[in-house]
Scaffold this active site. Structure first.
Site, mmCIF file in Angstrom:
data_model
loop_
_atom_site.group_PDB
_atom_site.id
_atom_site.type_symbol
_atom_site.label_atom_id
_atom_site.label_comp_id
_atom_site.label_asym_id
_atom_site.label_seq_id
_atom_site.Cartn_x
_atom_site.Cartn_y
_atom_site.Cartn_z
ATOM 1 N N CYS A 91 -5.815 -6.371 -7.944
ATOM 2 C CA CYS A 91 -5.696 -5.912 -6.487
ATOM 3 C C CYS A 91 -5.215 -7.019 -5.396
ATOM 4 O O CYS A 91 -5.013 -6.592 -4.426
ATOM 5 C CB CYS A 91 -7.075 -5.243 -6.145
ATOM 6 S SG CYS A 91 -8.314 -6.445 -6.594
ATOM 7 N N HIS A 92 -5.202 -8.024 -5.796
ATOM 8 C CA HIS A 92 -5.016 -9.179 -4.836
ATOM 9 C C HIS A 92 -3.371 -9.092 -4.668
ATOM 10 O O HIS A 92 -3.000 -9.529 -3.639
ATOM 11 C CB HIS A 92 -5.386 -10.723 -5.222
ATOM 12 C CG HIS A 92 -4.801 -11.011 -6.611
ATOM 13 N ND1 HIS A 92 -5.432 -10.493 -7.854
ATOM 14 C CD2 HIS A 92 -3.666 -11.758 -7.125
ATOM 15 C CE1 HIS A 92 -4.833 -10.918 -8.843
ATOM 16 N NE2 HIS A 92 -3.702 -11.698 -8.487
ATOM 17 N N GLU A 96 -0.732 -17.387 -8.080
ATOM 18 C CA GLU A 96 0.506 -16.807 -8.811
ATOM 19 C C GLU A 96 1.819 -16.816 -8.238
ATOM 20 O O GLU A 96 2.853 -16.458 -8.322
ATOM 21 C CB GLU A 96 0.072 -15.384 -8.861
ATOM 22 C CG GLU A 96 -1.019 -14.931 -9.773
ATOM 23 C CD GLU A 96 -1.224 -13.475 -10.058
ATOM 24 O OE1 GLU A 96 -0.317 -12.765 -9.827
ATOM 25 O OE2 GLU A 96 -2.456 -13.251 -10.471
ATOM 26 N N TYR A 119 0.837 -1.044 0.084
ATOM 27 C CA TYR A 119 0.066 -0.288 -0.046
ATOM 28 C C TYR A 119 0.820 1.299 -0.127
ATOM 29 O O TYR A 119 0.658 2.178 -0.602
ATOM 30 C CB TYR A 119 -0.800 0.087 1.201
ATOM 31 C CG TYR A 119 -1.940 -0.973 1.092
ATOM 32 C CD1 TYR A 119 -3.048 -0.945 0.348
ATOM 33 C CD2 TYR A 119 -1.742 -2.581 1.824
ATOM 34 C CE1 TYR A 119 -4.026 -2.084 0.245
ATOM 35 C CE2 TYR A 119 -2.439 -3.313 1.668
ATOM 36 C CZ TYR A 119 -3.830 -3.245 1.135
ATOM 37 O OH TYR A 119 -4.606 -4.284 0.889
#
Length: 163
Positions: free
Chosen positions: A128-129, A157, A97
């Site tokens: 966004c993950h 991923e 973030y």
């Protein structure tokens, strides 16, 4: 503007609903608590939605690491800036973030960044993950069933995170 086209399909992280207008994908929603926002509407497929579904199925099968879809991301200028940064992340890449805040010229605004990340209308496609706390922890996820959905996507991923 309404999104007249709608398609749903089953994925490893529950059902997914895709909506589009004539030329752009407008939303992707992951099932939460057994329902999707437009379960009451009949499906109305379009070639774009079929392509989006096919690309997502390839992603879930591990055969696709990026998406080639026209997107309409409606939000505030700040939200769109955050989503543009998320789109720069590739398969298996993570950010924090704080790093996102710096990238959009708003250092110290990690909380506002979290709000913009959570408002992403196109999860998975706009990754966004892939956003973690600065120490690598998972702090939440607004899609699907929340953190369990994010855990699946991160594992898929092969993105490491702190416990």
């Amino acid at each position: 503007m309404t999104s007249p086209y709608l398609i749903r399909f089953t994925s490893p992280i529950r059902r997914i609903e895709l909506r589009a207008d004539e030329s752009e994908l407008t939303s992707l929603t992951i099932e939460r608590d057994g329902s999707l926002p437009h379960d009451d509407l009949p499906e109305r497929p379009s070639p774009l939605l079929v392509s989006a579904r096919d690309q997502l199925e390839e992603y879930f099968a591990g055969r696709r690491t990026s998406f080639d879809l026209p997107l309409r991301l409606e939000g505030t200028p700040f939200q769109r800036a955050v989503w543009a940064e998320l789109q720069r992340l590739g398969w298996g890449e993570a950010t924090s973030y704080g790093a996102l805040a710096a990238a959009v010229g708003r250092p110290g605004s990690a909380r506002a960044i979290g709000g913009a990340v959570g408002a992403n209308p196109m999860p998975i496609i706009v990754g966004c993950h892939r956003v973690l706390a600065s120490d690598g922890r998972i702090t939440g996820y607004s899609g699907g069933e929340g953190v369990p959905t994010k855990l699946w996507l991160l594992g898929h991923e092969q993105i490491g995170f702190a416990a």
